[in-house]
Design a protein around this motif. Structure first.
Motif, PDB file in Angstrom:
ATOM      1  N   THR A  92       1.026  -1.346   0.313  1.00 29.90           N
ATOM      2  CA  THR A  92       0.020   0.322   0.118  1.00 29.90           C
ATOM      3  C   THR A  92       1.070   1.009  -0.222  1.00 29.90           C
ATOM      4  O   THR A  92       1.705   1.211   0.447  1.00 29.90           O
ATOM      5  N   SER A 124      -5.359   1.039  -0.371  1.00 28.56           N
ATOM      6  CA  SER A 124      -5.034   1.201   0.390  1.00 28.56           C
ATOM      7  C   SER A 124      -5.793  -0.519   0.299  1.00 28.56           C
ATOM      8  O   SER A 124      -6.158  -1.189  -0.670  1.00 28.56           O
ATOM      9  N   PRO A 125      -5.929  -1.438   1.020  1.00 28.16           N
ATOM     10  CA  PRO A 125      -6.182  -3.311   1.231  1.00 28.16           C
ATOM     11  C   PRO A 125      -7.581  -3.261   1.043  1.00 28.16           C
ATOM     12  O   PRO A 125      -8.082  -4.795   0.734  1.00 28.16           O
ATOM     13  N   ASP A 126      -8.303  -1.856   1.121  1.00 24.06           N
ATOM     14  CA  ASP A 126      -9.892  -1.909   0.562  1.00 24.06           C
ATOM     15  C   ASP A 126     -10.174  -1.662   0.049  1.00 24.06           C
ATOM     16  O   ASP A 126     -11.216  -1.675  -0.490  1.00 24.06           O
ATOM     17  N   SER A 127      -9.041  -1.121  -0.990  1.00 21.21           N
ATOM     18  CA  SER A 127      -9.296  -1.087  -2.246  1.00 21.21           C
ATOM     19  C   SER A 127      -9.518  -1.783  -3.629  1.00 21.21           C
ATOM     20  O   SER A 127      -9.137  -2.848  -3.808  1.00 21.21           O
ATOM     21  N   PRO A 128     -10.303  -1.046  -5.353  1.00 24.62           N
ATOM     22  CA  PRO A 128     -10.336  -2.263  -5.858  1.00 24.62           C
ATOM     23  C   PRO A 128      -9.274  -2.276  -6.431  1.00 24.62           C
ATOM     24  O   PRO A 128      -9.192  -3.860  -6.855  1.00 24.62           O
ATOM     25  N   PHE A 130      -6.290  -3.035  -5.141  1.00 25.13           N
ATOM     26  CA  PHE A 130      -6.184  -4.396  -4.115  1.00 25.13           C
ATOM     27  C   PHE A 130      -6.374  -5.532  -4.866  1.00 25.13           C
ATOM     28  O   PHE A 130      -5.730  -6.155  -4.998  1.00 25.13           O
ATOM     29  N   GLU A 131      -7.973  -5.023  -4.852  1.00 23.91           N
ATOM     30  CA  GLU A 131      -8.872  -6.862  -5.181  1.00 23.91           C
ATOM     31  C   GLU A 131      -8.753  -6.856  -6.884  1.00 23.91           C
ATOM     32  O   GLU A 131      -7.964  -8.462  -7.002  1.00 23.91           O
ATOM     33  N   HIS A 134      -4.572  -8.550  -6.275  1.00 22.85           N
ATOM     34  CA  HIS A 134      -4.266  -9.901  -5.755  1.00 22.85           C
ATOM     35  C   HIS A 134      -5.215 -10.761  -6.839  1.00 22.85           C
ATOM     36  O   HIS A 134      -4.675 -12.479  -6.382  1.00 22.85           O
TER      37      HIS A 134
END
Length: 174
Positions: A92, A124-128, A130-131, A134
């Motif tokens: 991040t 951030s880990p909650d962002s699209p 990151f998705e 991943h």
């Protein structure tokens, strides 16, 4: 037909920058290196088909391992493409700022390029983003596992063809 497609795509040359996009923001969506790489991979499949046809017609006296060599090279190029994605590290912006001790906006161009080569930077880990990163990494790992099983399968096929061990084809293909 597919060879004609590859030759046309290469003969087009680099894609010209649209006038409404600034020079520093333009990135060729299909660089020449990727076009040549795609042609090379296609030709590997064609060479394998020719070698297999000649071997099956008893016009070629090579071992099956040599006949399947283009397929192993093709699998190697797949590994070349997928392994960096499978090993990609997702970080991040906050992690980078904490590690380097300064805000992301103050990073030099050289630092940004170095970070981009080694990491996938997400807000951030909650962002699209990151998705998506991943998911890309997960798919690349799955592709590497599939590649491993294909190579093992081909090894069993080649050993049974070249050495006549009498293994049951049912067992080889299972």
């Amino acid at each position: 037909f597919i060879l004609f497609y590859h030759s046309r795509v290469i003969m087009m040359g680099p894609i010209k920058r649209p006038e409404h996009i600034p020079e520093e923001e333009w990135v060729d969506p299909l660089p020449m290196q990727k076009r040549y790489f795609s042609l090379f991979r296609f030709l590997l499949v064609v060479v394998f088909e020719l070698l297999a046809g000649l071997k099956l017609d008893d016009d070629l006296f090579w071992s099956w391992a040599a006949v399947f060599a283009p397929i192993y090279i093709w699998e190697g190029t797949t590994l070349y493409k997928k392994l960096p994605l499978a090993r990609m590290r997702i970080v991040t912006v906050g992690d980078l700022e904490e590690a380097l001790g300064k805000p992301f906006g103050e990073f030099t161009q050289a630092e940004r390029e170095l970070i981009a080569r080694r990491y996938s930077v997400v807000p951030s880990p909650d962002s699209p983003e990151f998705e998506a990163a991943h998911k890309l990494k997960s798919r690349a790992r799955q592709d590497c596992m599939k590649l491993l099983f294909r190579v093992i399968f081909l090894a069993f096929v080649i050993v049974n063809l070249d050495y006549g061990l009498g293994w049951s084809w049912w067992a080889v293909f299972t």
